[in-house]
Scaffold this motif. Structure first.
Motif, PDB file in Angstrom:
ATOM      1  N   PRO A 128     -48.864 -15.541  81.262  1.00  0.00           N
ATOM      2  CA  PRO A 128     -49.356 -16.552  80.320  1.00  0.00           C
ATOM      3  C   PRO A 128     -48.230 -17.473  79.878  1.00  0.00           C
ATOM      4  O   PRO A 128     -47.058 -17.099  79.959  1.00  0.00           O
ATOM      5  CB  PRO A 128     -49.858 -15.725  79.135  1.00  0.00           C
ATOM      6  CG  PRO A 128     -49.479 -14.324  79.389  1.00  0.00           C
ATOM      7  CD  PRO A 128     -48.710 -14.223  80.658  1.00  0.00           C
ATOM      8  N   ARG A 172     -51.265 -12.611  86.186  1.00  0.00           N
ATOM      9  CA  ARG A 172     -50.996 -13.984  85.784  1.00  0.00           C
ATOM     10  C   ARG A 172     -50.095 -14.000  84.542  1.00  0.00           C
ATOM     11  O   ARG A 172     -50.383 -13.326  83.560  1.00  0.00           O
ATOM     12  CB  ARG A 172     -52.318 -14.697  85.486  1.00  0.00           C
ATOM     13  CG  ARG A 172     -52.350 -16.132  85.855  1.00  0.00           C
ATOM     14  CD  ARG A 172     -53.743 -16.532  86.387  1.00  0.00           C
ATOM     15  NE  ARG A 172     -54.826 -16.014  85.563  1.00  0.00           N
ATOM     16  CZ  ARG A 172     -55.456 -16.744  84.620  1.00  0.00           C
ATOM     17  NH1 ARG A 172     -55.096 -17.973  84.367  1.00  0.00           N
ATOM     18  NH2 ARG A 172     -56.460 -16.218  83.940  1.00  0.00           N
ATOM     19  N   LYS A 189     -46.977  -9.261  76.211  1.00  0.00           N
ATOM     20  CA  LYS A 189     -46.270  -8.053  75.768  1.00  0.00           C
ATOM     21  C   LYS A 189     -45.996  -7.108  76.928  1.00  0.00           C
ATOM     22  O   LYS A 189     -44.951  -6.463  76.987  1.00  0.00           O
ATOM     23  CB  LYS A 189     -47.093  -7.330  74.695  1.00  0.00           C
ATOM     24  CG  LYS A 189     -46.922  -7.951  73.329  1.00  0.00           C
ATOM     25  CD  LYS A 189     -47.795  -7.292  72.302  1.00  0.00           C
ATOM     26  CE  LYS A 189     -47.326  -5.889  71.991  1.00  0.00           C
ATOM     27  NZ  LYS A 189     -48.134  -5.287  70.924  1.00  0.00           N
ATOM     28  N   VAL A 193     -48.480 -22.244  72.466  1.00  0.00           N
ATOM     29  CA  VAL A 193     -49.844 -22.061  71.966  1.00  0.00           C
ATOM     30  C   VAL A 193     -49.910 -22.389  70.486  1.00  0.00           C
ATOM     31  O   VAL A 193     -50.801 -23.099  70.023  1.00  0.00           O
ATOM     32  CB  VAL A 193     -50.307 -20.613  72.224  1.00  0.00           C
ATOM     33  CG1 VAL A 193     -51.693 -20.408  71.646  1.00  0.00           C
ATOM     34  CG2 VAL A 193     -50.292 -20.303  73.706  1.00  0.00           C
ATOM     35  N   ILE A 194     -48.913 -21.911  69.718  1.00  0.00           N
ATOM     36  CA  ILE A 194     -48.906 -22.172  68.279  1.00  0.00           C
ATOM     37  C   ILE A 194     -48.853 -23.672  68.009  1.00  0.00           C
ATOM     38  O   ILE A 194     -49.612 -24.202  67.200  1.00  0.00           O
ATOM     39  CB  ILE A 194     -47.702 -21.459  67.606  1.00  0.00           C
ATOM     40  CG1 ILE A 194     -47.972 -19.964  67.568  1.00  0.00           C
ATOM     41  CG2 ILE A 194     -47.481 -21.999  66.187  1.00  0.00           C
ATOM     42  CD1 ILE A 194     -46.997 -19.147  66.795  1.00  0.00           C
ATOM     43  N   ARG A 240     -49.932 -26.051  69.684  1.00  0.00           N
ATOM     44  CA  ARG A 240     -51.186 -26.731  69.960  1.00  0.00           C
ATOM     45  C   ARG A 240     -52.228 -26.492  68.862  1.00  0.00           C
ATOM     46  O   ARG A 240     -53.148 -27.256  68.688  1.00  0.00           O
ATOM     47  CB  ARG A 240     -51.726 -26.286  71.314  1.00  0.00           C
ATOM     48  CG  ARG A 240     -52.106 -27.466  72.183  1.00  0.00           C
ATOM     49  CD  ARG A 240     -52.790 -27.041  73.441  1.00  0.00           C
ATOM     50  NE  ARG A 240     -52.006 -26.065  74.180  1.00  0.00           N
ATOM     51  CZ  ARG A 240     -52.549 -25.063  74.848  1.00  0.00           C
ATOM     52  NH1 ARG A 240     -53.858 -24.895  74.830  1.00  0.00           N
ATOM     53  NH2 ARG A 240     -51.809 -24.214  75.525  1.00  0.00           N
ATOM     54  N   GLY A 241     -52.082 -25.339  68.191  1.00  0.00           N
ATOM     55  CA  GLY A 241     -53.069 -24.973  67.161  1.00  0.00           C
ATOM     56  C   GLY A 241     -53.107 -26.002  66.071  1.00  0.00           C
ATOM     57  O   GLY A 241     -54.070 -26.560  65.686  1.00  0.00           O
ATOM     58  N   TRP A 264     -57.485  -9.023  79.924  1.00  0.00           N
ATOM     59  CA  TRP A 264     -56.433  -8.975  78.912  1.00  0.00           C
ATOM     60  C   TRP A 264     -56.098 -10.357  78.397  1.00  0.00           C
ATOM     61  O   TRP A 264     -55.731 -11.259  79.147  1.00  0.00           O
ATOM     62  CB  TRP A 264     -55.168  -8.303  79.475  1.00  0.00           C
ATOM     63  CG  TRP A 264     -55.278  -6.812  79.529  1.00  0.00           C
ATOM     64  CD1 TRP A 264     -56.404  -6.089  79.727  1.00  0.00           C
ATOM     65  CD2 TRP A 264     -54.206  -5.870  79.397  1.00  0.00           C
ATOM     66  NE1 TRP A 264     -56.111  -4.748  79.722  1.00  0.00           N
ATOM     67  CE2 TRP A 264     -54.777  -4.582  79.526  1.00  0.00           C
ATOM     68  CE3 TRP A 264     -52.833  -5.972  79.203  1.00  0.00           C
ATOM     69  CZ2 TRP A 264     -54.017  -3.419  79.448  1.00  0.00           C
ATOM     70  CZ3 TRP A 264     -52.070  -4.818  79.125  1.00  0.00           C
ATOM     71  CH2 TRP A 264     -52.655  -3.549  79.235  1.00  0.00           C
ATOM     72  N   GLU A 265     -56.161 -10.494  77.101  1.00  0.00           N
ATOM     73  CA  GLU A 265     -55.826 -11.741  76.435  1.00  0.00           C
ATOM     74  C   GLU A 265     -54.332 -12.019  76.651  1.00  0.00           C
ATOM     75  O   GLU A 265     -53.535 -11.087  76.798  1.00  0.00           O
ATOM     76  CB  GLU A 265     -56.165 -11.569  74.948  1.00  0.00           C
ATOM     77  CG  GLU A 265     -56.308 -12.833  74.167  1.00  0.00           C
ATOM     78  CD  GLU A 265     -55.151 -13.062  73.233  1.00  0.00           C
ATOM     79  OE1 GLU A 265     -55.206 -14.016  72.461  1.00  0.00           O
ATOM     80  OE2 GLU A 265     -54.173 -12.287  73.299  1.00  0.00           O
ATOM     81  N   PRO A 266     -53.940 -13.294  76.685  1.00  0.00           N
ATOM     82  CA  PRO A 266     -52.548 -13.640  76.999  1.00  0.00           C
ATOM     83  C   PRO A 266     -51.518 -12.863  76.170  1.00  0.00           C
ATOM     84  O   PRO A 266     -50.510 -12.431  76.707  1.00  0.00           O
ATOM     85  CB  PRO A 266     -52.487 -15.134  76.679  1.00  0.00           C
ATOM     86  CG  PRO A 266     -53.867 -15.625  76.894  1.00  0.00           C
ATOM     87  CD  PRO A 266     -54.783 -14.496  76.535  1.00  0.00           C
ATOM     88  N   ARG A 267     -51.792 -12.685  74.860  1.00  0.00           N
ATOM     89  CA  ARG A 267     -50.858 -11.936  74.010  1.00  0.00           C
ATOM     90  C   ARG A 267     -50.551 -10.559  74.595  1.00  0.00           C
ATOM     91  O   ARG A 267     -49.428 -10.078  74.568  1.00  0.00           O
ATOM     92  CB  ARG A 267     -51.542 -11.717  72.654  1.00  0.00           C
ATOM     93  CG  ARG A 267     -50.829 -12.269  71.492  1.00  0.00           C
ATOM     94  CD  ARG A 267     -51.714 -12.170  70.276  1.00  0.00           C
ATOM     95  NE  ARG A 267     -52.911 -13.018  70.403  1.00  0.00           N
ATOM     96  CZ  ARG A 267     -53.675 -13.361  69.371  1.00  0.00           C
ATOM     97  NH1 ARG A 267     -53.398 -12.905  68.169  1.00  0.00           N
ATOM     98  NH2 ARG A 267     -54.715 -14.134  69.535  1.00  0.00           N
ATOM     99  N   MET A 268     -51.611  -9.929  75.102  1.00  0.00           N
ATOM    100  CA  MET A 268     -51.442  -8.574  75.633  1.00  0.00           C
ATOM    101  C   MET A 268     -50.642  -8.612  76.930  1.00  0.00           C
ATOM    102  O   MET A 268     -49.764  -7.788  77.161  1.00  0.00           O
ATOM    103  CB  MET A 268     -52.822  -7.942  75.868  1.00  0.00           C
ATOM    104  CG  MET A 268     -53.644  -7.814  74.584  1.00  0.00           C
ATOM    105  SD  MET A 268     -55.405  -7.548  74.895  1.00  0.00           S
ATOM    106  CE  MET A 268     -55.409  -5.891  75.533  1.00  0.00           C
ATOM    107  N   ARG A 269     -50.926  -9.604  77.762  1.00  0.00           N
ATOM    108  CA  ARG A 269     -50.191  -9.710  79.028  1.00  0.00           C
ATOM    109  C   ARG A 269     -48.735 -10.063  78.761  1.00  0.00           C
ATOM    110  O   ARG A 269     -47.825  -9.558  79.408  1.00  0.00           O
ATOM    111  CB  ARG A 269     -50.838 -10.766  79.934  1.00  0.00           C
ATOM    112  CG  ARG A 269     -52.310 -10.498  80.240  1.00  0.00           C
ATOM    113  CD  ARG A 269     -52.742 -11.080  81.576  1.00  0.00           C
ATOM    114  NE  ARG A 269     -52.436 -12.494  81.714  1.00  0.00           N
ATOM    115  CZ  ARG A 269     -53.255 -13.478  81.352  1.00  0.00           C
ATOM    116  NH1 ARG A 269     -54.445 -13.208  80.829  1.00  0.00           N
ATOM    117  NH2 ARG A 269     -52.900 -14.739  81.501  1.00  0.00           N
TER     118      ARG A 269
END
Lengths: 82, 959
Positions: free
Chosen positions: A72, A70, A46, A78-79, A81-82, A39-44
């Motif tokens: 995230p 875990r 949520k 995260v934004i 850093r983008g 699961w990608e961090p966004r999913m975790r």
């Protein structure tokens, strides 16, 4: 409950359903490992948010596994850093 | 460069290990026992004249040209049907043989047209060669007697003559040139296994006949091309050869259709492809082919191909042609803007299972190193991702265990959720050959596929399960094996974790897993399940072959584990003839998975969270890699709808047509700000794209494909890309525009990087592949010749892991509104979403998708064969024409998804596999009712597609 939230809960419960059928001692860890690996961090993120709001509709095994999932880092970090 | 001439040894090789020494023309020759004299001679370089013999088939002995004399034996035996014997002395050329051969040729030529100069086979005619070889100088009989050559004899209609049959779009049959050697008939039987051809009549009346004197296209012929390849004259000739002429050079390359990965010689004249001929040394196909690889390459030069890059601001605008530089700059700017605005994780990429390993590797590298996230996925998501997951859990590798040659040692083949004669035809031919030799077959499929019963093949058991009950039936099979004491305990104790086995065995032994208990919902009579289980467990080498009917379910991964359990409990792992064999859909779906296309793993199936693996790539690429898994395709679409995912680079995949729940895919794509599609054609996904980058075909680039047996095959460039650049070059330029310092000058350099970073590819290089032909990974210090069979001395993960497989019914349930179950599949002549095959003459066989429905269900609804019907599910509805057949059980309907107008995926739901999100294509609750024509959705979609394909300054192409 948003549509994508409902989908996420459904997916988490599907995973829990599989591990529920496995030997009990491995079940919660199985769910957590699976979600950590796939699961990608966004999913975790949520998922955690939903659990913090009471975790309605989630299989108890997902709630049990939550401690081992875990967490995230926050979305803002995260934004930036983008 | 020159034309590759393969040696025809006349008869197949003998597999005997005992050697025999004989003398041929005074030369001592040693060959395996059982070798024909003809083959022994050829192996020593002595070519005995022949017409009816070919090493693709058993000896036939009809042409009487290959006669030899053996000292001490009477007469002149045919060298093709006479085996070698120790100590004999053979002469291939004596006065007597010369006279007889010349006499035989004289008879052949007296009934053959003498239009050699204008004949399509001129330069490639064995009859002409043999006339030359035997020194034929005169035909004493003249040409006026009874013959098959002329339409009229002295003004009278010649009833022996028949006109050319041009019904097949790819080859012609000209009976006037036939010498009745039976090679075509035998190729159809022995190589292809279809039995469409026969010899009708006797003696001088003997004629090759397709079916019951039908034309080729109306007969059972599947257009595999084996007969054309076998024909020694111009009787069966490719239309492309008739039109262009004989090729002058050839290059060995790999087919870009299914996961069998057949090797072909691309026979060329300049840069024009004359024909594709299967290569005998191809280790996957052994000289055989199917209608797609052999003939359906016309899409590569189809007028619909887009050759210039295009950009547009909004998807409702017409396309605007731009230079490559503009296109790259536009994508780079847009992706950077999106990442600045919405965050690093708001963009991603999709790699293609149709592109090469090298191209796939570059796309995932671009995402990980350039975009700085792991949002990369591939079309394997929607087909075999459960295979990767399930086999990795149980065995320790995400791949099948055997090579295709293994089937030659199989005693019991189990086919689950696959339809090899349509989906993997060349493998099907090899399997049928083994079945004709006596191997047994078990088919587990809701539908009566051709293999259940066809010419000289009949399954011992067909378990016609209700769609969605795979896990129940497989666990029942395990129940029978365990409770009837058929488990191979010696194997399990040695190779598997014994306590896990005991746990699993107790689980499957529970009475509720018995066939008698599961019969209620699988619909399969318990006795059939018991019989099949006993056969698989006790019938010798048992091999399981499976397809998307296994994986594309909400329990797809569980089913793969159940299959692995069955192989382990019976000890059917680790030697030729056994194993677990996923039949991969696309040419490079194995390779795209190997190359790190999944969002959670780097090349070689190493998880992204593994520090040591990341470090290898970080050092080489000079970047820091994100250690979190990225989004999978369905997650990307969800995130797009939600507003956190805005940019997608899609190389060679049509997610709008191939992914489930079309409306959801469309909504996801529509919500993105920059969708980049790289493809040959304006595919359905391109309707929602902002940038279109023209793709190149497999004929136009160098690279490698990895087939279903882990075989790394070379793809070789035979012409310059019509669009100007191979796909890997486009990705590289895009990466450069985004500021990445990439400088690959040839795909071989990309493979070198793969080998340097991925232990299972350590020894792979283009030089090595050229030397070896092909290798199967793992190919490294431990296995320098590659690994045809895996888990030989133990499982890759250590001990094989038995995993409990509890059946969980899908939530997609039938009810009063949707009482039927829809399942989907493929047809031989079409491939996947049809983008390639629909643009070839293959449409002759399958011009539209049809809905197969049982007569009982059809009658209840007042539906007649060929009627338009409305097919509706909870997700959407579409229309197509009905095909009434008892291949499907009552309550089940079936269709293919090759045509975009059908929009079969408007119907499918977004339920998916619990472990991998692989969509549940194979089960949808539907209702079927009579209809007048296309649905509103189909009409709207058509209009939207038409609008979105407009190109500024160009007239709309009339389809």
């Amino acid at each position: 409950m948003s549509d994508t939230n409902a989908k996420l809960i459904y997916m988490a419960n599907q995973i829990a359903t599989f591990f529920q059928s496995q030997p009990a001692r491995e079940a919660a860890q199985g769910v957590a490992t699976h979600i950590n690996k796939y699961w990608e961090p966004r999913m975790r993120r949520k998922l955690f948010k939903h659990i913090e709001h009471g975790g309605e509709g989630l299989n108890p095994l997902v709630l049990e596994a939550a401690a081992k999932i875990r967490r995230p880092e926050a979305a803002e970090a995260v934004i930036n850093r983008g | 460069m020159s034309l590759i001439h393969e040696i025809d040894y006349g008869t197949p090789a003998s597999k005997s290990e005992k050697l025999v020494t004989l003398t041929i023309d005074g030369r001592e020759i040693t060959v395996p026992e059982g070798t024909s004299i003809m083959r022994a001679a050829m192996e020593a370089g002595i070519e005995v004249p022949k017409l009816c013999a070919s090493d693709m088939m058993e000896a036939f002995g009809s042409c009487r040209l290959c006669l030899v004399e053996i000292e001490g034996r009477a007469g002149m035996p045919a060298s093709c049907t006479t085996p070698v014997a120790a100590g004999i002395s053979v002469s291939t050329q004596t006065q007597r043989l010369k006279d007889v051969r010349r006499g035989v040729m004289e008879l052949y030529i007296s009934d053959h047209p003498l239009d050699c100069l204008t004949c399509a086979a001129n330069g490639d005619c064995e009859l002409q060669d043999m006339a030359g070889a035997v020194g034929l100088r005169d035909v004493r009989y003249g040409y006026d007697g009874a013959n098959h050559v002329k339409a009229r004899n002295n003004g009278e209609i010649n009833r022996q003559w028949a006109p050319k049959d041009e019904s097949n779009p790819y080859f012609t049959f000209d009976p006037a040139k036939c010498i009745v050697c039976s090679r075509c008939v035998r190729a159809c039987e022995e190589v292809q296994g279809t039995f469409a051809l026969t010899i009708s009549g006797r003696g001088f009346d003997s004629k090759v006949s397709a079916g019951m004197n039908e034309d080729f296209v109306s007969s059972e012929c599947v257009s595999c091309g084996a007969c054309v390849q076998a024909c020694p004259t111009a009787t069966l000739t490719e239309k492309s050869v008739i039109e262009i002429g004989q090729p002058e050079h050839s290059v060995v390359t790999t087919c870009a259709y299914c996961g069998v990965g057949c090797s072909f010689k691309a026979e060329m004249r300049g840069e024009e492809l004359v024909r594709m001929v299967p290569w005998k040394d191809g280790q996957a196909n052994r000289g055989h082919s199917c209608v797609k690889g052999r003939f359906a390459y016309g899409y590569s030069s189809h007028k619909d191909r887009i050759l210039n890059p295009m950009v547009r601001e909004k998807v409702t605008d017409p396309w605007r042609e731009v230079t490559w530089e503009e296109a790259y700059a536009h994508v780079a700017n847009e992706f950077r803007r999106i990442q600045y605005q919405y965050g690093r994780d708001s963009v991603g990429g999709i790699t293609s299972s149709r592109c090469t390993n090298e191209e796939t590797y570059l796309v995932q590298k671009l995402v990980r190193a350039g975009f700085g996230n792991n949002n990369v996925d591939t079309c394997a998501r929607v087909c075999h991702s459960p295979t990767g997951y399930g086999l990795n859990q149980t065995f320790g590798t995400s791949a099948g265990t055997q090579d295709f040659d293994s089937v030659e040692h199989t005693d019991v083949a189990v086919i689950i959720g696959a339809n090899p004669t349509d989906g993997h035809p060349v493998f099907a031919s090899r399997l049928k050959k083994r079945l004709r030799q006596g191997a047994k077959l078990i088919v587990i499929d809701p539908r009566r596929i051709d293999l259940v019963r066809s010419a000289h093949v009949e399954a011992s058991y067909h378990l016609p399960i209700k769609p969605g009950t795979n896990v129940a039936i497989l666990t029942s099979l395990a129940h029978v094996i365990v409770t009837e004491g058929l488990a191979n305990e010696a194997f399990i104790r040695e190779r598997c974790d014994w306590s896990e086995y005991e746990d699993w065995a107790a689980f499957v032994a529970e009475p509720y897993h018995s066939p008698e208990a599961t019969e209620a919902y699988t619909g399969v009579p318990a006795e059939l399940v018991r019989g099949a289980a006993r056969l698989y467990a006790t019938g010798g080498n048992g091999a399981i072959y499976y397809g998307l009917g296994v994986t594309e379910h909400s329990q797809g991964s569980t089913t793969v584990m159940a299959i692995a359990n069955l192989a382990m409990v019976t000890g059917n792992i680790g030697r030729p003839g056994v194993g677990v064999n996923p039949l991969r859909g696309q040419n490079n779906v194995q390779g795209s998975c190997d190359m790190g296309s999944f969002p959670h793993e780097l090349p070689g199936y190493r998880h992204i969270s593994d520090d040591a693996t990341r470090e290898i790539f970080e050092k080489l690429w000079g970047v820091t890699l994100n250690n979190e898994p990225g989004l999978r395709i369905p997650n990307m679409l969800d995130a797009a709808v939600e507003g956190t995912f805005k940019g997608l680079y899609i190389q060679g995949e049509d997610i709008l047509q191939s992914d489930p729940d079309t409306k959801h895919v469309a909504a996801g794509l529509a919500a993105m700000e920059c969708v980049v599609v790289q493809d040959l054609f304006l595919n359905e996904t391109a309707n929602y794209a902002h940038v279109f980058l023209p793709g190149s075909t497999f004929l136009e680039k160098d690279g490698t494909f990895t087939n279903a047996e882990r075989r790394i095959n070379r793809v070789r460039k035979v012409m310059r890309p019509k669009n100007g650049y191979a796909d890997w070059e486009v990705t590289q330029k895009l990466a450069q525009a985004m500021g990445l310092d990439w400088n690959y000058s040839h795909p071989s350099e990309i493979m070198d990087e793969i080998a340097a970073t991925t232990p299972t590819f350590a020894l792979v290089s283009y030089d090595y592949l050229d030397k070896m032909g092909s290798v199967q990974w793992p190919c490294n210090e431990k296995a320098p010749l590659g690994s045809p069979i895996m888990h030989v001395d133990g499982f890759v993960r250590g001990k094989g892991k038995f995993i409990r497989t509890e059946f969980v019914a899908t939530d997609e349930k039938t009810g009063p509104r949707f009482p039927l179950l829809l399942t989907t599949g493929r047809i031989l002549s079409q491939y996947n979403v049809g983008a390639q095959t629909r643009r070839t003459d293959n449409v002759v066989w399958h011009a539209e998708d049809r809905l197969e429905i049982h007569p009982h269900d059809a009658e209840q609804r007042g539906i007649r064969d060929g009627d338009w019907v409305r097919l509706a599910s909870r997700s959407g509805e579409t229309t197509l024409r009905a095909l009434i057949t008892d291949r499907v059980a009552p309550g089940v309907v079936y269709t293919t998804f090759h045509h975009p107008t059908t929009q079969a995926n408007v119907i499918t739901t977004d339920f998916s596999d619990w472990a991998t999100n692989c969509p549940e294509y194979k089960v949808t609750a539907v209702q079927v009712s009579p209809s007048n024509g296309p649905s509103d959705w189909q009409r709207d979609y058509d209009e939207q597609a038409r609008q979105s394909r407009r190109i500024a300054g160009k007239l709309e192409a009339a389809e």
